[in-house]
Design a protein around this motif. Structure first.
Motif, mmCIF file in Angstrom:
data_model
loop_
_atom_site.group_PDB
_atom_site.id
_atom_site.type_symbol
_atom_site.label_atom_id
_atom_site.label_comp_id
_atom_site.label_asym_id
_atom_site.label_seq_id
_atom_site.Cartn_x
_atom_site.Cartn_y
_atom_site.Cartn_z
ATOM 1 N N GLN A 74 4.931 -62.093 -31.049
ATOM 2 C CA GLN A 74 4.662 -60.663 -30.958
ATOM 3 C C GLN A 74 5.754 -59.991 -30.132
ATOM 4 O O GLN A 74 6.126 -60.466 -29.055
ATOM 5 N N TRP A 134 6.529 -56.386 -28.414
ATOM 6 C CA TRP A 134 5.881 -55.145 -28.019
ATOM 7 C C TRP A 134 6.893 -54.180 -27.419
ATOM 8 O O TRP A 134 7.622 -54.529 -26.488
ATOM 9 N N GLU A 141 3.766 -50.156 -29.026
ATOM 10 C CA GLU A 141 3.745 -50.464 -30.458
ATOM 11 C C GLU A 141 4.159 -51.928 -30.651
ATOM 12 O O GLU A 141 4.894 -52.490 -29.831
ATOM 13 N N SER A 164 2.730 -52.378 -36.179
ATOM 14 C CA SER A 164 1.600 -51.510 -35.854
ATOM 15 C C SER A 164 1.915 -50.071 -36.233
ATOM 16 O O SER A 164 3.038 -49.590 -36.084
ATOM 17 N N TYR A 169 -1.938 -51.911 -39.366
ATOM 18 C CA TYR A 169 -0.627 -52.524 -39.522
ATOM 19 C C TYR A 169 -0.042 -52.194 -40.880
ATOM 20 O O TYR A 169 -0.748 -52.171 -41.889
ATOM 21 N N LYS A 211 -5.192 -56.159 -25.464
ATOM 22 C CA LYS A 211 -5.557 -55.957 -26.863
ATOM 23 C C LYS A 211 -6.115 -57.257 -27.452
ATOM 24 O O LYS A 211 -5.690 -58.355 -27.084
ATOM 25 N N THR A 241 -5.624 -52.520 -33.680
ATOM 26 C CA THR A 241 -4.652 -52.373 -32.594
ATOM 27 C C THR A 241 -5.337 -52.078 -31.261
ATOM 28 O O THR A 241 -4.677 -51.803 -30.266
#
Length: 338
Positions: free
Chosen positions: A133, A135, A161, A178, A183, A326, A337
Motif C-alpha cells: 500500500q 499512501w 489517498e 482510492s 477504488y 483504516k 476507504t
C-alpha cells in the motif's frame, strides 16, 4: 481546475506511451541517481527481501494539469504553503523544497499464519499474495474546486489517498487507487462511479456489487497494474488506469456535470451516437489533462517512507482517518476507504 480550458482539445494518446515512460525513467536512473536508483536502507530495514518490490511497484504519479498540490511527508509539512509545487513538467519537490513522498505498508500473506500473527487478514483469496500500500498525504482536500455543486462540503483539512498493489502467486501484479468512497481501476464499461458513490448515493453499493458479480468490474476495483497513478485536482481522487480515468470524464459529460456545447443528435441512433461522442471527448479530455507533457513525478523520485518505521502512531492527529486506522490497513481486500 484545468477543465475551464477544455475547448482546446488534443488528439488521442499514442499506444505504448506507458512503455516509453518506463524506458525513459530507466535511462534517467542510469545517468542521475534518485530514490529508486540507489539502495533504500529504510525500506530494507522495514521489509527485508520485499524492499525491492516496494520500490519497483511504486507508481509514476501523473497529476491533472493546473494542479499545484503535491503529496509530502506530513511530519514536516501539513499546509499547501509548503506542499504546493510547480504546475508543469517533471516535479520532484515542492516550491518550498519538500520532496514528493508516499508512505508504504506491506501485508505479506505468503505465510497466512505469520500474517495473521501480525494482525492481518490473510484468509481465503488473500493467502499466498503480497499487498503493498502506498499512501499519499495532502494538506487539504478541495473537491469543490472541481465540483462546485458540493460547495463547502467538498473541503477538509488533511487528505489521505491510497494506491495499492497486489502481487499474485504467479508473479502478476494488480493495482487499484482510492477515489472518494471506493477504488478505481477496472478496465470495463462505465462502472467505477458506483464505487465512488457507494455509501453516499442510495443504491450505489448495490450497483457496485452487481457489476462485480456480473464481471463488468474487477472485484473491489483491482485491475492489471500499469504502473501509473492518475490524480485529479482538488479531491486528489486516483485512477490506476487510463480507462478508468476516461470513464469518469465520460460520466461527467453524460450527467452534464461537465458540458461542452453541442446540438442534440437526431434520429433513432442519436443516443448511441451521443454515447460514442462522449467516449471520444472523454479520451481527448484525458489526453488534454493527463497526456504527454503533463505534470508528473517518476516513481524513482518519490521518497518512500515505511509506516512500520514510524514511532508512536497514536500521537498523530488528523481531520480524517490516517491509513493505520483504516480497515484496509489490516484487510487488504476490503472494498471501502473508511
Amino acid at each position: 481546475m484545468a477543465l475551464g480550458a477544455l475547448a482546446w482539445l488534443v488528439g488521442l494518446r499514442l499506444p505504448g506511451m506507458a512503455l516509453a515512460y518506463e524506458i525513459g525513467e530507466r535511462i534517467v536512473c542510469a545517468v542521475k541517481l534518485s530514490y529508486g536508483c540507489r539502495s533504500d536502507p529504510e525500506l530494507a530495514g522495514a521489509y527485508g527481501e520485499l524492499a525491492s518490490e516496494v520500490r519497483n511497484n511504486a507508481p509514476r504519479i501523473v497529476y491533472e494539469r493546473g494542479m499545484a498540490a503535491l503529496p509530502v511527508d506530513f511530519r514536516s509539512c501539513r499546509s499547501p504553503s509548503c506542499s504546493d509545487g510547480p504546475e508543469t513538467g517533471r516535479v520532484t519537490r515542492s516550491l518550498a523544497g519538500r520532496p514528493v513522498a508516499a508512505f508504504t505498508h506491506v501485508i505479506d500473506c505468503r505465510d497466512s499464519d505469520q500474517g495473521e500473527a501480525h494482525g492481518y487478514d490473510c484468509s481465503g483469496e488473500r493467502a499466498g499474495r503480497v499487498y503493498i500500500q502506498y499512501w499519499t498525504y495532502y494538506g487539504d482536500s478541495a473537491t469543490s474546486r472541481s465540483t462546485p455543486i458540493l460547495g463547502a462540503a467538498g473541503y477538509h483539512h488533511d487528505d489521505w489517498e491510497g494506491y495499492q498493489v497486489r502481487i499474485n502467486p504467479d508473479g502478476s501484479v494488480d493495482a487499484r487507487a482510492s477515489s472518494h468512497n471506493g477504488y478505481n481501476g477496472a478496465d470495463a464499461p462505465a462502472v467505477d462511479w458506483s464505487s465512488d458513490a457507494s455509501g453516499k448515493v442510495p443504491g450505489a453499493g448495490a450497483v457496485r456489487d452487481a457489476t462485480e458479480s456480473l464481471g463488468l468490474r474487477d472485484e473491489r476495483g483491482w485491475t492489471t497494474s500499469q504502473g501509473s497513478l492518475y490524480v485529479s485536482g482538488g479531491s486528489h481522487a486516483g485512477h490506476a488506469t487510463e480507462g478508468s480515468l476516461s470513464r469518469e470524464l465520460a460520466g461527467l459529460l453524460a450527467t452534464e456535470q461537465l458540458s461542452l456545447s453541442a446540438n442534440q443528435l437526431p434520429g433513432p441512433l442519436g443516443p448511441e451516437e451521443e454515447r460514442h461522442r462522449q467516449d471520444l471527448l472523454a479520451n481527448r479530455l484525458r489526453s488534454s489533462l493527463f497526456g504527454p507533457g503533463a505534470r508528473m513525478t517518476p516513481r524513482g523520485s518519490i521518497k518512500l517512507i515505511p509506516i512500520e518505521s514510524l514511532a508512536d502512531l497514536s500521537s498523530y492527529s488528523f481531520a480524517v482517518s490516517p491509513p493505520w486506522r483504516k480497515r484496509v490497513y489490516a484487510d487488504p481486500e476490503y472494498d471501502g476507504t473508511n
